[in-house]
Enzyme design. Structure first.
Site, PDB file in Angstrom:
ATOM      1  N   GLY A  45       5.291  13.016 -59.597  1.00  0.00           N
ATOM      2  CA  GLY A  45       6.431  12.622 -60.424  1.00  0.00           C
ATOM      3  C   GLY A  45       6.375  13.077 -61.869  1.00  0.00           C
ATOM      4  O   GLY A  45       7.408  13.209 -62.530  1.00  0.00           O
ATOM      5  N   ASP A 101       5.041   9.515 -64.844  1.00  0.00           N
ATOM      6  CA  ASP A 101       6.490   9.440 -65.028  1.00  0.00           C
ATOM      7  C   ASP A 101       6.938   8.032 -65.391  1.00  0.00           C
ATOM      8  O   ASP A 101       7.709   7.831 -66.317  1.00  0.00           O
ATOM      9  CB  ASP A 101       7.232   9.944 -63.763  1.00  0.00           C
ATOM     10  CG  ASP A 101       6.732   9.288 -62.472  1.00  0.00           C
ATOM     11  OD1 ASP A 101       5.815   8.456 -62.512  1.00  0.00           O
ATOM     12  OD2 ASP A 101       7.271   9.640 -61.401  1.00  0.00           O
ATOM     13  N   ASP A 104       5.775   1.042 -63.291  1.00  0.00           N
ATOM     14  CA  ASP A 104       6.588   0.039 -62.599  1.00  0.00           C
ATOM     15  C   ASP A 104       5.742  -1.227 -62.479  1.00  0.00           C
ATOM     16  O   ASP A 104       5.666  -2.007 -63.419  1.00  0.00           O
ATOM     17  CB  ASP A 104       7.030   0.623 -61.249  1.00  0.00           C
ATOM     18  CG  ASP A 104       8.008  -0.267 -60.489  1.00  0.00           C
ATOM     19  OD1 ASP A 104       8.527  -1.217 -61.082  1.00  0.00           O
ATOM     20  OD2 ASP A 104       8.253  -0.001 -59.296  1.00  0.00           O
ATOM     21  N   LYS A 132       9.196  -0.100 -66.797  1.00  0.00           N
ATOM     22  CA  LYS A 132      10.086  -1.193 -66.408  1.00  0.00           C
ATOM     23  C   LYS A 132       9.428  -2.495 -66.845  1.00  0.00           C
ATOM     24  O   LYS A 132       8.589  -3.032 -66.115  1.00  0.00           O
ATOM     25  CB  LYS A 132      10.301  -1.210 -64.896  1.00  0.00           C
ATOM     26  CG  LYS A 132      11.062  -0.001 -64.359  1.00  0.00           C
ATOM     27  CD  LYS A 132      11.247  -0.118 -62.857  1.00  0.00           C
ATOM     28  CE  LYS A 132      11.903   1.115 -62.283  1.00  0.00           C
ATOM     29  NZ  LYS A 132      11.907   1.119 -60.809  1.00  0.00           N
ATOM     30  N   PHE A 153      16.240   1.676 -59.539  1.00  0.00           N
ATOM     31  CA  PHE A 153      15.539   2.850 -59.022  1.00  0.00           C
ATOM     32  C   PHE A 153      16.155   4.112 -59.610  1.00  0.00           C
ATOM     33  O   PHE A 153      17.326   4.403 -59.419  1.00  0.00           O
ATOM     34  CB  PHE A 153      15.582   2.904 -57.495  1.00  0.00           C
ATOM     35  CG  PHE A 153      14.639   3.926 -56.950  1.00  0.00           C
ATOM     36  CD1 PHE A 153      13.280   3.654 -56.857  1.00  0.00           C
ATOM     37  CD2 PHE A 153      15.089   5.177 -56.569  1.00  0.00           C
ATOM     38  CE1 PHE A 153      12.391   4.611 -56.382  1.00  0.00           C
ATOM     39  CE2 PHE A 153      14.211   6.147 -56.097  1.00  0.00           C
ATOM     40  CZ  PHE A 153      12.850   5.859 -56.007  1.00  0.00           C
ATOM     41  N   VAL A 154      15.343   4.847 -60.357  1.00  0.00           N
ATOM     42  CA  VAL A 154      15.853   6.020 -61.074  1.00  0.00           C
ATOM     43  C   VAL A 154      15.298   7.321 -60.485  1.00  0.00           C
ATOM     44  O   VAL A 154      14.200   7.338 -59.914  1.00  0.00           O
ATOM     45  CB  VAL A 154      15.526   5.936 -62.581  1.00  0.00           C
ATOM     46  CG1 VAL A 154      16.215   4.742 -63.213  1.00  0.00           C
ATOM     47  CG2 VAL A 154      14.025   5.866 -62.827  1.00  0.00           C
ATOM     48  N   ASP A 160      11.574  11.234 -57.948  1.00  0.00           N
ATOM     49  CA  ASP A 160      12.186  11.604 -56.664  1.00  0.00           C
ATOM     50  C   ASP A 160      12.653  10.410 -55.850  1.00  0.00           C
ATOM     51  O   ASP A 160      12.234   9.276 -56.069  1.00  0.00           O
ATOM     52  CB  ASP A 160      11.158  12.356 -55.815  1.00  0.00           C
ATOM     53  CG  ASP A 160      10.106  11.395 -55.237  1.00  0.00           C
ATOM     54  OD1 ASP A 160       9.448  10.692 -56.023  1.00  0.00           O
ATOM     55  OD2 ASP A 160       9.969  11.323 -53.998  1.00  0.00           O
ATOM     56  N   ARG A 166      14.045  15.770 -57.896  1.00  0.00           N
ATOM     57  CA  ARG A 166      13.089  16.007 -58.981  1.00  0.00           C
ATOM     58  C   ARG A 166      13.618  17.030 -59.975  1.00  0.00           C
ATOM     59  O   ARG A 166      13.285  16.998 -61.158  1.00  0.00           O
ATOM     60  CB  ARG A 166      11.759  16.525 -58.426  1.00  0.00           C
ATOM     61  CG  ARG A 166      10.957  15.496 -57.647  1.00  0.00           C
ATOM     62  CD  ARG A 166       9.523  15.995 -57.476  1.00  0.00           C
ATOM     63  NE  ARG A 166       8.846  15.368 -56.355  1.00  0.00           N
ATOM     64  CZ  ARG A 166       8.260  14.166 -56.411  1.00  0.00           C
ATOM     65  NH1 ARG A 166       8.266  13.470 -57.514  1.00  0.00           N
ATOM     66  NH2 ARG A 166       7.666  13.674 -55.349  1.00  0.00           N
TER      67      ARG A 166
HETATM   68  P1  5GP Z   1       3.751   1.334 -59.759  1.00  0.00           P
HETATM   69  O1  5GP Z   1       2.458   1.532 -59.047  1.00  0.00           O
HETATM   70  O2  5GP Z   1       3.604   1.207 -61.253  1.00  0.00           O
HETATM   71  O3  5GP Z   1       4.548   0.185 -59.206  1.00  0.00           O
HETATM   72  O4  5GP Z   1       4.652   2.591 -59.433  1.00  0.00           O
HETATM   73  C1  5GP Z   1       4.386   3.775 -60.050  1.00  0.00           C
HETATM   74  C2  5GP Z   1       4.916   4.942 -59.260  1.00  0.00           C
HETATM   75  O5  5GP Z   1       5.965   4.566 -58.371  1.00  0.00           O
HETATM   76  C3  5GP Z   1       5.492   5.936 -60.219  1.00  0.00           C
HETATM   77  O6  5GP Z   1       4.526   6.852 -60.634  1.00  0.00           O
HETATM   78  C4  5GP Z   1       6.589   6.560 -59.394  1.00  0.00           C
HETATM   79  O7  5GP Z   1       6.062   7.646 -58.660  1.00  0.00           O
HETATM   80  C5  5GP Z   1       7.023   5.459 -58.453  1.00  0.00           C
HETATM   81  N1  5GP Z   1       8.206   4.755 -58.976  1.00  0.00           N
HETATM   82  C6  5GP Z   1       8.267   3.524 -59.526  1.00  0.00           C
HETATM   83  N2  5GP Z   1       9.518   3.218 -59.910  1.00  0.00           N
HETATM   84  C7  5GP Z   1      10.278   4.285 -59.593  1.00  0.00           C
HETATM   85  C8  5GP Z   1      11.678   4.593 -59.758  1.00  0.00           C
HETATM   86  O8  5GP Z   1      12.498   3.841 -60.283  1.00  0.00           O
HETATM   87  N3  5GP Z   1      12.067   5.817 -59.304  1.00  0.00           N
HETATM   88  C9  5GP Z   1      11.206   6.705 -58.722  1.00  0.00           C
HETATM   89  N4  5GP Z   1      11.718   7.862 -58.314  1.00  0.00           N
HETATM   90  N5  5GP Z   1       9.890   6.452 -58.566  1.00  0.00           N
HETATM   91  C10 5GP Z   1       9.438   5.259 -59.000  1.00  0.00           C
HETATM   92 MG    MG Z   2       4.254   8.719 -59.795  1.00  0.00          MG
END
Ligand code: 5GP
Ligand code: MG
Length: 180
Positions: A45, A101, A104, A132, A153-154, A160, A166
């Site tokens: 990402g 990227d 979350d 977020k 969700f972006v 992606d 992407r």
């Molecule tokens: P986390 O482990 O912090 O919950 O998620 C991190 C990863 O989930 C990010 O690096 C990304 O790849 C994916 N992700 C989280 N939120 C989003 C979103 O809103 N859109 C997309 N495309 N990927 C996300």
């Molecule tokens: Mg990622």
């Protein structure tokens, strides 16, 4: 692609402006320590962000690659993050900056940070384009943040859905009916 987006959050010009500001912040914070900095992007990402960011950095740096994945086509949380490919450079006693990227829940970055910290870098900092705040723990250690966003969700600018979108230059909210 554009008609799959409910709305645009950040148009390309705004992203470019913020990326330049972030590069300036990074240069200021590292100062002399920027020499030999190793940047570890969290694939896949972060690739577009990484490419733009590092071209704004006015010092020598190296890229160390590792791959971690969580979302297997889904847009919901809960999937475990998995280390798919290990780092290809030695980071011992080096200054390391992780680039991702989006922050979350923080599960992915926590795994990456733990992996890297175990290799005794001289310092370890983290840079994300998006965060977020609704989901990320308040005290999650991330030193550089591009934009705080709502819990939607972006996609676009590297982010992606099912490995698509992407290459869309703006960041937007994917129409919920496309993944509902
Ligand atoms: P986390 O482990 O912090 O919950 O998620 C991190 C990863 O989930 C990010 O690096 C990304 O790849 C994916 N992700 C989280 N939120 C989003 C979103 O809103 N859109 C997309 N495309 N990927 C996300
Ligand atoms: Mg990622």
């Amino acid at each position: 692609m554009q008609r799959d987006l409910a709305r645009i959050l950040f148009p390309r010009e705004r992203i470019q402006e913020r990326v330049r500001e972030m590069a300036a912040e990074i240069s200021t914070v590292y100062g002399e320590d920027s020499q030999g900095l190793i940047i570890v992007p969290v694939l896949s990402g972060s690739i577009i962000f990484l490419a733009d960011l590092i071209r704004c950095l006015p010092f020598m740096m190296k890229i160390g690659l590792m791959t971690i994945s969580r979302y297997r086509g889904a847009t919901t949380t809960g999937g475990e993050a998995r280390l798919i490919q290990d780092l290809n450079v030695d980071i011992r006693q080096r200054h390391v900056l992780v680039v991702d990227d989006i922050l979350d829940t923080g599960n992915t970055l926590r795994i990456v940070q733990d992996q890297l910290r175990g290799r005794q870098p001289a310092s370890l900092r983290t840079c994300v384009l998006l965060r977020k705040p609704a989901k990320a723990p308040k005290d999650f250690p991330v030193e550089f943040v591009g934009f705080d966003i709502e819990d939607a969700f972006v996609v676009g600018y590297g982010l992606d859905y099912n490995d698509l979108y992407r290459n869309w230059p703006d960041i937007g909210v994917l129409r919920p009916e496309l993944y509902a």
